[in-house]
Design a protein around this motif. Structure first.
Motif, short mmCIF file in Angstrom:
data_model
loop_
_atom_site.label_atom_id
_atom_site.label_comp_id
_atom_site.label_asym_id
_atom_site.label_seq_id
_atom_site.Cartn_x
_atom_site.Cartn_y
_atom_site.Cartn_z
N ASN A 128 -34.72 67.48 66.57
CA ASN A 128 -33.59 67.98 65.76
C ASN A 128 -32.82 66.87 65.06
O ASN A 128 -31.78 67.11 64.47
N VAL A 129 -33.32 65.61 65.19
CA VAL A 129 -32.57 64.52 64.52
C VAL A 129 -32.86 64.58 63.02
O VAL A 129 -34.02 64.44 62.62
N PRO A 130 -31.83 64.79 62.17
CA PRO A 130 -32.07 64.92 60.72
C PRO A 130 -32.29 63.56 60.05
O PRO A 130 -31.84 62.52 60.57
N MET A 131 -32.96 63.53 58.89
CA MET A 131 -33.09 62.30 58.09
C MET A 131 -31.73 62.03 57.45
O MET A 131 -31.17 62.90 56.79
N GLY A 132 -31.18 60.85 57.66
CA GLY A 132 -29.87 60.55 57.09
C GLY A 132 -30.00 60.16 55.63
O GLY A 132 -31.05 59.72 55.20
N PRO A 133 -28.88 60.29 54.87
CA PRO A 133 -28.90 59.90 53.45
C PRO A 133 -29.00 58.37 53.33
O PRO A 133 -28.48 57.66 54.20
N PRO A 134 -29.69 57.83 52.27
CA PRO A 134 -29.77 56.37 52.13
C PRO A 134 -28.39 55.80 51.81
O PRO A 134 -27.55 56.48 51.22
N ASP A 135 -28.15 54.54 52.20
CA ASP A 135 -26.88 53.89 51.88
C ASP A 135 -26.78 53.83 50.34
O ASP A 135 -27.72 53.37 49.69
N PRO A 136 -25.66 54.29 49.75
CA PRO A 136 -25.58 54.35 48.28
C PRO A 136 -25.86 53.02 47.58
O PRO A 136 -26.44 52.99 46.51
N ILE A 137 -25.47 51.92 48.24
CA ILE A 137 -25.70 50.62 47.58
C ILE A 137 -27.14 50.17 47.77
O ILE A 137 -27.83 49.79 46.81
N LEU A 138 -27.62 50.24 49.00
CA LEU A 138 -28.98 49.74 49.28
C LEU A 138 -30.02 50.60 48.59
O LEU A 138 -31.09 50.13 48.21
N GLY A 139 -29.68 51.88 48.35
CA GLY A 139 -30.61 52.78 47.65
C GLY A 139 -30.90 52.28 46.24
O GLY A 139 -32.02 52.34 45.74
N VAL A 140 -29.88 51.71 45.61
CA VAL A 140 -30.04 51.20 44.24
C VAL A 140 -30.95 49.97 44.25
O VAL A 140 -31.82 49.78 43.40
N VAL A 141 -30.79 49.14 45.30
CA VAL A 141 -31.61 47.92 45.40
C VAL A 141 -33.08 48.30 45.56
O VAL A 141 -33.96 47.70 44.95
N GLU A 142 -33.34 49.38 46.32
CA GLU A 142 -34.73 49.83 46.50
C GLU A 142 -35.33 50.21 45.14
O GLU A 142 -36.43 49.82 44.80
N ALA A 143 -34.54 50.98 44.36
CA ALA A 143 -35.03 51.41 43.03
C ALA A 143 -35.28 50.20 42.15
O ALA A 143 -36.28 50.12 41.43
N PHE A 144 -34.39 49.20 42.24
CA PHE A 144 -34.55 47.98 41.43
C PHE A 144 -35.87 47.29 41.78
O PHE A 144 -36.65 46.89 40.92
N LYS A 145 -36.15 47.22 43.09
CA LYS A 145 -37.36 46.50 43.53
C LYS A 145 -38.62 47.19 43.00
O LYS A 145 -39.60 46.55 42.64
N LYS A 146 -38.56 48.54 42.90
CA LYS A 146 -39.75 49.29 42.44
C LYS A 146 -39.96 49.16 40.92
O LYS A 146 -41.03 49.40 40.42
N ASP A 147 -38.90 48.76 40.20
CA ASP A 147 -38.99 48.69 38.73
C ASP A 147 -39.88 47.51 38.33
O ASP A 147 -39.62 46.38 38.73
N THR A 148 -40.93 47.75 37.56
CA THR A 148 -41.86 46.67 37.21
C THR A 148 -41.48 45.97 35.91
O THR A 148 -42.12 45.00 35.52
N SER A 149 -40.45 46.45 35.24
CA SER A 149 -40.06 45.84 33.96
C SER A 149 -39.63 44.38 34.15
O SER A 149 -38.97 44.04 35.13
N ASP A 150 -40.00 43.53 33.16
CA ASP A 150 -39.63 42.11 33.33
C ASP A 150 -38.23 41.83 32.77
O ASP A 150 -37.77 40.69 32.81
N SER B 160 -26.16 45.45 41.41
CA SER B 160 -25.59 46.23 42.52
C SER B 160 -25.40 45.38 43.78
O SER B 160 -24.68 45.76 44.68
N VAL B 161 -26.03 44.22 43.82
CA VAL B 161 -26.04 43.49 45.10
C VAL B 161 -24.69 42.82 45.36
O VAL B 161 -24.06 42.28 44.45
N GLY B 162 -24.24 42.95 46.60
CA GLY B 162 -22.91 42.43 46.94
C GLY B 162 -22.98 41.02 47.49
O GLY B 162 -22.24 40.68 48.41
N ALA B 163 -23.87 40.21 46.95
CA ALA B 163 -23.98 38.83 47.43
C ALA B 163 -24.04 37.90 46.23
O ALA B 163 -24.55 38.28 45.16
N TYR B 164 -23.57 36.68 46.38
CA TYR B 164 -23.51 35.74 45.27
C TYR B 164 -24.92 35.37 44.79
O TYR B 164 -25.85 35.27 45.59
N ARG B 165 -25.05 35.20 43.50
CA ARG B 165 -26.28 34.69 42.89
C ARG B 165 -25.89 33.57 41.94
O ARG B 165 -24.83 33.63 41.29
N ASP B 166 -26.74 32.53 41.85
CA ASP B 166 -26.40 31.43 40.93
C ASP B 166 -26.86 31.80 39.52
O ASP B 166 -27.33 32.92 39.29
#
Ligand code: IK2
Length: 402
Positions: free
Chosen positions: A6-28, A34-40
């Motif tokens: 009876n354990v339901p599938m929980g909703p993805p974290d709204p922020i991390l869900g976007v990162v997953e979609a970004f990783k799947k995008d093959t465009s160069d 969306s990432v909450g961490a510093y980038r140079d």
């Protein structure tokens, strides 16, 4: 049938869900905003030089791996609260601040929330800004606390709704707990001005609020740690009740080290000792004691004069790069693409994030047509903007908003 059928599938974290979609995008030409961490400027994560040097020193000492106390490394704790409250802070000098190292900002928020639940009662309501960092609500609700919103963002100007803010907290019960983002509000990037902080403090003082500060970006917002601690020190120096959750994930780049501190300002040493004893009783069954590594690194960066000097320079460098990207993005929109919209909020907001004002439909277009990824509330992490993609981002923003 298993016990978990009876354990339901929980909703993805709204922020991390976007990162997953970004990783799947093959465009160069894809861009992750969306990432909450510093980038140079090359879009890469940054380990500060002072951190590498601190690590080398620590390794050279061949230290043991014994448990550290329930409240962590005291040398780190004392340095962390001095950084936050300031060396001239009366509670600090009178040794009446109860402080415990905790699992970064989230762990500190959770320990504080559990302390509030235990010593202010389950019916305690925490007043939280609308919007606030999504995890705040989960942390407080899981700790058995209720939350009530106070107005924060003026959607039409993407700036502070100070009148709404003040009237909502004026209407709250006396003695409430109020969550305040010390600087670099997440997700809006909108901070009260010093004058507005004084107005907020006046209401809090009169209504005897407990002021629960979340300071996850000290020094990372303006580049000046003292400036970024203005609100916390204003309230503390006026003897208002203070609970503080500190994170060193962003300003030291110690994300995965999970290093932070939770502190409670008390009336005197005797009260501090009682409060600290209860923090230990709370922490022990949660995770028993915190990890060594991040505390040792942060302690070196605070207490070694040359590492501290190098850190403050690197910290200002990160803040300056973000501030520069804000003005570049805005100037491209206004000067190159001749956008007729008001983009002042891009440069008047501060810290890691910018609330662009994009609608969910515009966010979908940015992702589908331009391969630009941001959360559906229109928040962008300015850390994801760099000199190579800033013009493309401006062009895309213009095209979806014209
Ligand atoms: C306001 C605030 N408090 C506390 C924290 C706690 O961070 P940590 O537990 O990593 O120290 C964070 C970290 N946010 O993460 C970035 C994002 O929103 O994508 C934060 O923004």
């Amino acid at each position: 049938i298993t016990a978990w059928a009876n354990v339901p599938m929980g909703p993805p974290d709204p922020i991390l869900g976007v990162v997953e979609a970004f990783k799947k995008d093959t465009s160069d030409i894809k861009v992750n905003l969306s990432v909450g961490a510093y980038r140079d400027d090359s879009g890469k994560p940054r380990v500060l030089d002072c951190v590498r040097k601190a690590e080398d020193f620590i390794i050279s000492q061949r230290l043991d791996k014994e448990y550290i106390p329930i409240i962590g490394l005291d040398s780190f704790n004392q340095a962390a609260i001095k950084f936050a409250y300031g060396e001239n802070s009366a509670p600090l000098k009178e040794n009446r601040i109860a402080v415990a190292q905790s699992l970064s900002g989230t762990g500190s928020l959770r320990v504080a929330a559990s302390y509030i639940q235990r010593f202010m009662g389950s019916n305690t309501t925490i007043l939280v800004p609308k919007p606030t960092w999504g995890n705040h609500l989960s942390v407080f609700h899981d700790a058995g606390l209720k939350t009530t919103d106070y107005r924060y963002l003026n959607k039409s100007t993407n700036s502070l709704d100070i009148q709404g803010f003040l009237s909502d907290i004026e209407a709250a019960p006396n003695g409430s707990v109020i969550l305040l983002h010390g600087c670099a509000h997440n997700p809006t990037g909108v901070d009260p001005s010093p004058e507005q902080w004084k107005q907020i403090m006046e209401v809090s003082q009169r209504k005897k609020f407990v002021n629960f500060f979340d300071v996850a970006y000290q020094g990372f917002a303006s580049g000046d740690p003292h400036k970024d601690a203005y609100s916390l020190r204003l309230f503390t120096d006026n003897n208002l009740p203070i609970i503080l959750a500190q994170s060193f994930a962003k300003n030291m780049g110690l994300y995965g080290e999970r290093i932070g501190a939770v502190s409670i300002v008390c009336n005197d040493v005797e009260e501090k000792n009682r409060v600290l004893s209860q923090m230990k009783i709370l922490i022990r069954p949660l995770y028993s004691s915190p990890p060594i590594s991040g505390a040792r690194i942060a302690e070196r960066i605070f207490n070694d004069p040359s590492l501290n000097k190098e850190w403050l320079t690197e910290l200002k460098g990160m803040a300056d790069r973000i501030i520069e990207m804000r003005s570049l993005l805005k100037s491209h929109l206004v000067n190159d693409f001749n956008s007729k919209l008001n983009w002042d909020h891009i440069t008047s907001q501060i810290g890691m994030f910018c609330f662009t004002g994009m609608t969910p439909e515009q966010v979908v277009r940015l992702r589908d047509e331009f391969h630009i990824y941001l959360t559906s509330n229109g928040r962008i992490s300015v850390a994801g903007v760099n000199s190579k993609n800033v013009r493309y981002i401006a062009e895309s923003f213009h095209k979806v908003t014209q």
